[in-house]
Design a protein around this motif. Structure first.
Motif, short mmCIF file in Angstrom:
data_model
loop_
_atom_site.label_atom_id
_atom_site.label_comp_id
_atom_site.label_asym_id
_atom_site.label_seq_id
_atom_site.Cartn_x
_atom_site.Cartn_y
_atom_site.Cartn_z
N SER A 1 -16.28 -48.89 -5.17
CA SER A 1 -15.35 -48.08 -4.38
C SER A 1 -14.05 -48.83 -4.12
O SER A 1 -12.96 -48.25 -4.18
CB SER A 1 -15.98 -47.68 -3.05
N CYS B 1 -19.16 -45.82 2.43
CA CYS B 1 -20.08 -46.30 1.39
C CYS B 1 -21.51 -46.34 1.89
O CYS B 1 -22.45 -46.27 1.08
CB CYS B 1 -19.64 -47.66 0.88
N LEU C 1 -18.81 -43.77 -10.02
CA LEU C 1 -17.82 -44.77 -9.62
C LEU C 1 -17.54 -45.75 -10.74
O LEU C 1 -16.39 -46.17 -10.94
CB LEU C 1 -18.31 -45.53 -8.37
#
Length: 105
Positions: free
Chosen positions: A37, A65, A81
Motif C-alpha cells: 500500500s 491496512c 496491490l
C-alpha cells in the motif's frame, strides 16, 4: 457439506500459513499489505507533504491496512496491490525515459 478453509485462502495467506499459525501469519500478511500500500501510494498518489501531514496520512494508511488484511485472507487484496505496484513501476520507468529523451532533444 463442509468447506475446507485452507482451500479458500489466497496466495499470500497460504504462503504465510494463516490457517495453521494465525498470529504470525496475520502479522506477515499485514506487513505485506502495508508495504504494498505504501509503494502504491508513493508511486501513484503522493505529493510532497510537510512532515506532520505525511505522518497523519501514513497513520491512516496503516489503520486502513488493518481492515484490508482481514479481507486479504480470502480476497485477492494483496495480489491486486502487487499488480498495481508493478503497473505503477512500469509507468514511472517509462515516464522517466520519455522525460529523459525530451530533455536530450
Amino acid at each position: 457439506m463442509e468447506a475446507n478453509v485452507s482451500e479458500r485462502l489466497q496466495f499470500f495467506a497460504k504462503l504465510y500459513n494463516v490457517d495453521t499459525n494465525p498470529e504470525v501469519g496475520m502479522w506477515f500478511l499485514y506487513l505485506t499489505v502495508l508495504a504494498l500500500s505504501i509503494v502504491v501510494f508513493k508511486l501513484g498518489f503522493s505529493r510532497r507533504l510537510p512532515l506532520l501531514k505525511a505522518l497523519v496520512v501514513y497513520i491512516f494508511l496503516g489503520l486502513g491496512c488493518t481492515v484490508l488484511t482481514f479481507f486479504a485472507v480470502f480476497l485477492p487484496i494483496t495480489e491486486g496491490l502487487l499488480i498495481a505496484a508493478l503497473i505503477l513501476i512500469v509507468y514511472k520507468i517509462r515516464l522517466y525515459q520519455s522525460k529523459k529523451e525530451e530533455r536530450q532533444a
